[in-house]
Enzyme design. Structure first.
Site, PDB file in Angstrom:
ATOM      1  N   ASN A   1      31.169 -51.590  36.653  1.00  0.00           N
ATOM      2  CA  ASN A   1      32.161 -50.903  36.827  1.00  0.00           C
ATOM      3  C   ASN A   1      33.404 -51.611  35.990  1.00  0.00           C
ATOM      4  OD1 ASN A   1      31.484 -50.450  39.785  1.00  0.00           O
ATOM      5  ND2 ASN A   1      33.076 -49.306  40.085  1.00  0.00           N
TER       6      ASN A   1
ATOM      7  N   TYR B   1      20.610 -40.779  39.002  1.00  0.00           N
ATOM      8  CA  TYR B   1      21.404 -41.499  38.235  1.00  0.00           C
ATOM      9  C   TYR B   1      20.667 -42.782  38.190  1.00  0.00           C
ATOM     10  CZ  TYR B   1      24.439 -44.445  35.451  1.00  0.00           C
ATOM     11  OH  TYR B   1      25.012 -45.377  34.818  1.00  0.00           O
TER      12      TYR B   1
HETATM   13  N1  UDP Z   1      37.176 -45.211  45.355  1.00  0.00           N
HETATM   14  C1  UDP Z   1      38.182 -43.686  46.302  1.00  0.00           C
HETATM   15  N2  UDP Z   1      38.871 -42.854  45.882  1.00  0.00           N
HETATM   16  C2  UDP Z   1      38.516 -42.287  45.214  1.00  0.00           C
HETATM   17  C3  UDP Z   1      37.774 -42.381  44.199  1.00  0.00           C
HETATM   18  C4  UDP Z   1      36.992 -43.360  44.107  1.00  0.00           C
HETATM   19  O1  UDP Z   1      38.132 -44.827  47.469  1.00  0.00           O
HETATM   20  O2  UDP Z   1      39.199 -41.136  44.931  1.00  0.00           O
HETATM   21  C5  UDP Z   1      36.826 -45.683  45.133  1.00  0.00           C
HETATM   22  C6  UDP Z   1      34.662 -45.309  45.595  1.00  0.00           C
HETATM   23  O3  UDP Z   1      34.528 -45.494  46.831  1.00  0.00           O
HETATM   24  C7  UDP Z   1      34.605 -47.081  45.430  1.00  0.00           C
HETATM   25  C8  UDP Z   1      35.781 -47.587  44.672  1.00  0.00           C
HETATM   26  O4  UDP Z   1      36.701 -46.873  44.231  1.00  0.00           O
HETATM   27  O5  UDP Z   1      34.350 -48.097  46.207  1.00  0.00           O
HETATM   28  C9  UDP Z   1      35.160 -47.606  43.044  1.00  0.00           C
HETATM   29  O6  UDP Z   1      34.978 -45.811  42.386  1.00  0.00           O
HETATM   30  P1  UDP Z   1      34.414 -45.504  41.530  1.00  0.00           P
HETATM   31  O7  UDP Z   1      33.974 -43.567  41.255  1.00  0.00           O
HETATM   32  O8  UDP Z   1      35.415 -45.450  40.414  1.00  0.00           O
HETATM   33  O9  UDP Z   1      33.314 -46.088  40.695  1.00  0.00           O
HETATM   34  P2  UDP Z   1      32.224 -46.509  41.378  1.00  0.00           P
HETATM   35  O10 UDP Z   1      31.980 -48.349  42.146  1.00  0.00           O
HETATM   36  O11 UDP Z   1      31.427 -45.662  42.206  1.00  0.00           O
HETATM   37  O12 UDP Z   1      31.212 -46.321  40.394  1.00  0.00           O
END
Ligand code: UDP
Length: 329
Positions: free
Chosen positions: A171, A141
């Site tokens: 984010n 990605y």
């Molecule tokens: N996260 C989590 N549990 C979930 C989904 C996400 O702990 O079910 C955590 C993930 O590991 C990251 C943060 O939340 O640290 C944000 O994740 P998201 O997928 O929203 O966005 P990313 O940072 O991956 O783009």
């Protein structure tokens, strides 16, 4: 201005189309509706169901509506999926953008606001991240977006009457403040929607991915920027573009919240229980990611309205509690 919003039926593109129309711009939305929702398309815009691979169709629409700028949101954006299906990412995100640029060239459209990502930095050595941080993506990605940044630079060098700005998102979160637009990914993988689904009882329990990170509460820290603030930055960037511009900006609020803090915000905002379990780290998650967005603030006088996580979650909750089934398809 006459603006094409590519991907204007998706989460971010639909908010951009709405804010552009609110600001008096003429908006044309193109979207192949693969991940987007027809119901999310702003009723004031003209809609075309078109794929980025459709050079002829794109050229016709760009010419017919005398489009002056393309805001390009149309992309696949799931890291895990990109690892499993890299060709789809290079085809849609990278090759699709090349086709779009070719159509723009044929139609004489010379400005693009491109949705890039902090995933182009990979695992940064220094936080907050500035635009000069080394770009070294760690998944397809991120590379597919990095490739587009490269293409845009090379293209502008060859055609100096072209101009672009690449906005490297952190984010993106929240929903339209008036509750009319929201977030509806299938499957949903993002933290805030999952937390709110859980508050609605649509999920049993969520897992916090990792509690042993070197952060104050052990969970990952991210920079959550409200989708409407993000879209306002696009409008400011579009208006600032001059021929030959090659601009790159980080787009985040410049401070971070931990995963645990997002859960707490979800509980405060909804007043509901949100059960949680603690699991292993998710592969590829850096501990701390937040932006130094001072370049954007200084150059474009951008100022985010939303800086508190509760306020961001509150706008999302407004959408999710009224639309538990999203756009309902
Ligand atoms: N996260 C989590 N549990 C979930 C989904 C996400 O702990 O079910 C955590 C993930 O590991 C990251 C943060 O939340 O640290 C944000 O994740 P998201 O997928 O929203 O966005 P990313 O940072 O991956 O783009």
């Amino acid at each position: 201005m006459n603006v094409m919003v590519a991907g204007g039926a998706g989460y971010i593109g639909s908010h951009a189309a709405k804010l552009l129309a609110d600001a008096g711009h003429e908006v044309v939305v193109v979207d192949n509706l693969f991940r987007g929702h027809r119901r999310a398309v702003d009723s004031r815009s003209t809609f075309y169901e078109l794929d980025l691979a459709d050079h002829k169709g794109l050229t016709e629409v760009l010419s017919k509506h005398e489009i002056e700028c393309v805001m390009h949101f149309a992309a696949l954006a799931e890291v895990g999926e990109s690892v499993r299906e890299p060709l789809s990412y290079y085809e849609n995100n990278t090759a699709g953008t090349v086709t779009l640029l070719q159509a723009m060239e044929a139609a004489g459209t010379r400005r693009m606001v491109f949705s890039s990502t902090c995933a182009t930095y990979g695992e940064p050595e220094i936080t907050p991240i500035t635009e000069s941080e080394k770009q070294s993506p760690i998944n397809p990605y991120g590379w597919s977006k990095w490739c587009v940044e490269r293409v845009l630079k090379d293209y502008t060098a060859a055609k100096p009457d072209f101009a672009f700005v690449a906005l490297r998102y952190f984010n993106v979160a929240g929903c339209a403040a008036d509750g009319t637009l929201g977030e509806d990914h299938r499957p949903e993988t993002h933290l805030i929607p999952l937390v709110l689904h859980s508050a609605l009882g649509l999920r049993d329990k969520l897992t916090i991915f990792g509690t042993d990170y070197p952060t104050p509460d052990g969970t990952c820290i991210r920079d959550y920027v409200h989708v409407e603030d993000l879209c306002q930055a696009h409008i400011l960037a579009m208006q600032a573009l001059e021929p030959g511009d090659t601009r790159f900006y980080n787009l985040g609020i410049g401070c971070g919240y931990s995963v645990s803090e997002v859960f707490d915000a979800g509980r405060r905002v909804t007043g509901r229980d949100i059960p949680v379990e603690y699991g292993d780290r998710r592969p590829g998650d850096p501990a701390i990611l937040f932006s130094d967005a001072s370049k954007l603030r200084n150059d474009l006088a951008w100022e985010p309205h939303y800086t508190e996580i509760d306020e961001i979650v509150e706008t999302a909750w407004r959408w999710f509690k009224d639309h538990p089934n999203g756009y309902g398809v």
